[in-house]
Design an enzyme around this catalytic site. Structure first.
Site, mmCIF file in Angstrom:
data_model
loop_
_atom_site.group_PDB
_atom_site.id
_atom_site.type_symbol
_atom_site.label_atom_id
_atom_site.label_comp_id
_atom_site.label_asym_id
_atom_site.label_seq_id
_atom_site.Cartn_x
_atom_site.Cartn_y
_atom_site.Cartn_z
ATOM 1 N N ASP A 308 0.985 -1.055 0.001
ATOM 2 C CA ASP A 308 0.045 0.023 0.037
ATOM 3 C C ASP A 308 0.881 1.171 0.045
ATOM 4 O OD1 ASP A 308 -2.300 1.776 0.019
ATOM 5 O OD2 ASP A 308 -3.312 0.420 1.684
ATOM 6 N N GLU A 495 -10.804 6.758 4.105
ATOM 7 C CA GLU A 495 -9.450 6.171 4.852
ATOM 8 C C GLU A 495 -9.461 6.750 6.383
ATOM 9 O OE1 GLU A 495 -5.922 5.350 3.193
ATOM 10 O OE2 GLU A 495 -6.630 5.932 0.918
HETATM 11 C C1 BGC Z 1 -5.070 3.108 0.484
HETATM 12 C C2 BGC Z 1 -5.580 2.028 -0.655
HETATM 13 C C3 BGC Z 1 -5.499 2.675 -2.275
HETATM 14 C C4 BGC Z 1 -3.856 3.074 -2.296
HETATM 15 C C5 BGC Z 1 -3.740 3.907 -3.634
HETATM 16 C C6 BGC Z 1 -3.930 3.915 0.037
HETATM 17 O O1 BGC Z 1 -3.713 4.813 0.831
HETATM 18 O O2 BGC Z 1 -5.026 2.269 1.431
HETATM 19 O O3 BGC Z 1 -6.676 1.338 -0.592
HETATM 20 O O4 BGC Z 1 -5.404 1.431 -3.341
HETATM 21 O O5 BGC Z 1 -4.046 4.243 -1.340
HETATM 22 O O6 BGC Z 1 -4.621 5.105 -3.938
#
Ligand code: BGC
Length: 614
Positions: A308, A495
């Site tokens: 991630d 998030e």
């Molecule tokens: C998230 C992911 C996402 C990634 C790319 C991260 O902060 O946890 O789910 O795919 O960012 O945008």
């Protein structure tokens, strides 16, 4: 010996031919360099060809394949060639250009940079297309996964994923970071809506449908690589904290969290993204037992394990490579840290070359599956399909089927479309940004309308034949109305920004005072009161349910708000069933949350699977 030398000399001379001579035509009528510089033999098994390529690669080229960068932002386009970059991510940040053809054209320029390398290995282009191609204004936006979970309808999930795949390819991408297959234990988590359900069984069924929809046979120009995320325990941290600590036993992880991953692997999911969480003090990114032993060896996952955001610098650098992470989101300043850090580790023996070869093999395998060596470019003919009416009809069906009727009394539903006066209250009623939630046009979502979407109010206006009044902030008395529809809910978040009590936001598990007052103003006043809740998770709304004649959980429906009106006015009945148990009060959150945790002393207001019809 002589013979071998001759083969070698021929090979080298192919590599030395000036690139302007290596020009061919593809089916889209623009000139492209010949990219399969090592002569792809489509009759030979992919694995043999992959091994041949790996044998030709230098360490720098291998590390390049393992690197994902953010486009047009923290890199210079020539880095793609000079640093042998293997994939590109588009997320919050600069726009890739003007319109879908512009995006495609700019991505093609980056692809050309990759094809200009010695081996010409094509790039993967990744995006978080998690409820439609939600980074593109004008795409079809589906309900977030929590709403798709409420439909309990795998074939609808499959259709939605295949439409998303097509619109994603139409904007230049061949890889989506979806579906999220978390099992949320606690509604305080800011990503509850990204997951289908607290039920492991339902999640397993829907992930299967989703992977089939996204990937199809994968070589077609309208399919994309899918990513099951976030492995594992993203939704089951203490207090629902994004990236927090997981205190579950391995047994519980195995029973409740791993089955959807097993299913995804069985369905051939191309990638799995690792979670920000940690277990027994070990970040999941560095959890060798779970990644290498469980996911890769025991489950037989042969695709890409992707880190991630900034996973390398945040979670233990080369430990995460040794634990089994294959591809690194080397963004926001991580590019050189990762490439030089890993190179040093390989040269000093801290990371074995076998591990690097395994990572590269997995990445090339997916590039072969996607047919990128035959055709690395997006298909301009797909652009006309973005947001087209047939796609919107499926999204609207998903909206209708996602609605869960939690309370219904006095036959208030369906509303008679010929009634004299309907009043609609609340800013969520006429704002498609608010009704779509996070990960819509921007990472944190937007609070204004976007192209080609319809609001709930517009849906009501389309169907009702009498007077429809919109009193956004509930300023007036409407005692003479037949029915009052109040639309309340959460404002968009994504998030950690949506975690409750994270200190960064005002999100709560209850309605804001303002929204509570909208409902208070029209309780027991004569006209019937229908409340529609727009939210990414169940909220504590016991009192507001009591105050309303009908109460509807509408989740985050996306671009087709008019689907809600079709159910309100009786064109379709309710079908949705709760994908989560619904809490009664704050006390329900004292301990862990989820179906196994309810007991006689702590029962939810509505159980998983609840949902009325009129
Ligand atoms: C998230 C992911 C996402 C990634 C790319 C991260 O902060 O946890 O789910 O795919 O960012 O945008």
């Amino acid at each position: 010996m002589k013979h071998l030398k001759l083969v070698w000399l021929c090979f080298c001379s192919i590599l030395l031919i000036p690139s302007n001579l290596l020009i061919g035509k593809n089916r889209f009528d623009f000139e492209i360099p010949i990219y399969n510089k090592f002569k792809i033999d489509s009759s030979a098994p992919n694995e043999d060809q992959i091994n041949q390529i790996i044998n030709l690669m230098t360490l720098d080229e291998k590390i390049g394949q393992m690197t994902q960068v953010r486009h047009f932002d923290d890199i210079n386009p020539d880095d793609v060639t000079n640093k042998f970059i293997g994939s590109v991510i588009h997320t919050q940040g600069p726009s890739p250009g003007e319109g879908a053809l512009g995006w495609q054209a700019n991505f093609k320029k980056l692809q050309d940079k990759a094809l200009a390398t010695r081996l010409g290995i094509p790039l993967l282009f990744a995006v978080d297309a998690i409820h439609g191609q939600n980074t593109y204004n004008g795409a079809t936006i589906f309900p977030h996964n929590i709403g798709m979970g409420a439909t309990h309808n795998p074939s609808l999930v499959e259709q939605s994923a295949s439409i998303t795949a097509l619109e994603t390819q139409a904007t230049g991408f061949n890889w989506t970071f979806s579906p999220c297959i978390a099992i949320p234990y606690n509604e305080k988590w800011g990503r509850v809506y990204e997951a289908y359900s607290e039920s492991t069984d339902l999640t397993s069924k829907l992930v299967s449908a989703s992977v089939k929809g996204y990937q199809g046979n994968l070589t077609a120009s309208h399919t994309v690589l899918a990513t099951a995320k976030h492995f594992v325990g993203d939704g089951s941290t203490d207090h629902g904290k994004e990236g927090g600590k997981i205190s579950l036993s391995m047994q519980e992880i195995s029973q409740r969290l791993l089955p959807p991953y097993k299913q995804a692997v069985k369905d051939g999911v191309g990638a799995i993204m690792v979670s920000f969480s940690s277990l027994s003090g070990i970040p999941l990114h560095a959890h060798k037992e779970l990644i290498m032993d469980t996911l890769k060896d025991a489950m037989g996952f042969d695709g890409i394990v992707v880190s991630d955001w900034k996973g390398y610098s945040r979670f233990g650098k080369n430990d995460i490579i040794n634990a089994g992470v294959d591809l690194i989101m080397a963004v926001d300043g991580d590019l050189n840290v990762f490439q030089s850090g890993l190179k040093k580790a390989v040269l000093s023996g801290q990371v074995h070359l076998d591990r690097i070869d395994d990572a590269v093999r997995r990445i090339l395998r997916q590039k072969f599956r996607l047919g990128l060596f035959q055709n690395p470019f997006p298909d301009p003919s797909l652009v006309s399909h973005i947001g087209k009416p047939t796609h919107r009809l499926i999204a609207k069906q998903a909206v209708r089927e996602s609605l869960v009727l939690l309370k219904h009394q006095d036959n208030v539903l369906p509303i008679n479309k010929n009634c004299k006066k309907i009043v609609v209250i609340g800013e969520h009623a006429d704002n498609v940004g608010l009704q779509s939630g996070g990960w819509t046009l921007a990472w944190q979502g937007v609070s204004e309308n976007y192209s080609r979407a319809t609001s709930i109010l517009e849906g009501v206006q389309k169907i009702a034949t009498g007077e429809v009044i919109y009193d956004k902030f509930a300023n007036n008395n409407h005692d003479d109305a037949d029915v009052i529809i109040v639309v309340v809910g959460e404002t968009p978040y994504a998030e950690f920004m949506g975690d409750i009590n994270n200190g960064n936001n005002n999100h709560q598990l209850i309605l804001s005072k303002k929204h509570q007052d909208y409902i208070n103003s029209y309780t027991n006043n004569g006209p019937k009161l229908i409340t529609i809740l727009i939210s990414g998770r169940p909220l504590i709304v016991s009192k507001q349910i009591e105050q309303s004649d009908a109460f509807i959980a509408a989740w985050l429906p996306g671009s087709e708000g008019d689907g809600i009106a079709e159910v309100l006015f009786g064109e379709y009945n309710f079908k949705g069933k709760l994908p989560h148990s619904w809490p009664k009060s704050y006390e329900n959150f004292e301990g862990k949350y989820g179906p196994n945790f309810w007991d006689e002393s702590n029962i939810p207001l509505f159980k998983y699977g609840y949902g009325l019809q009129y």
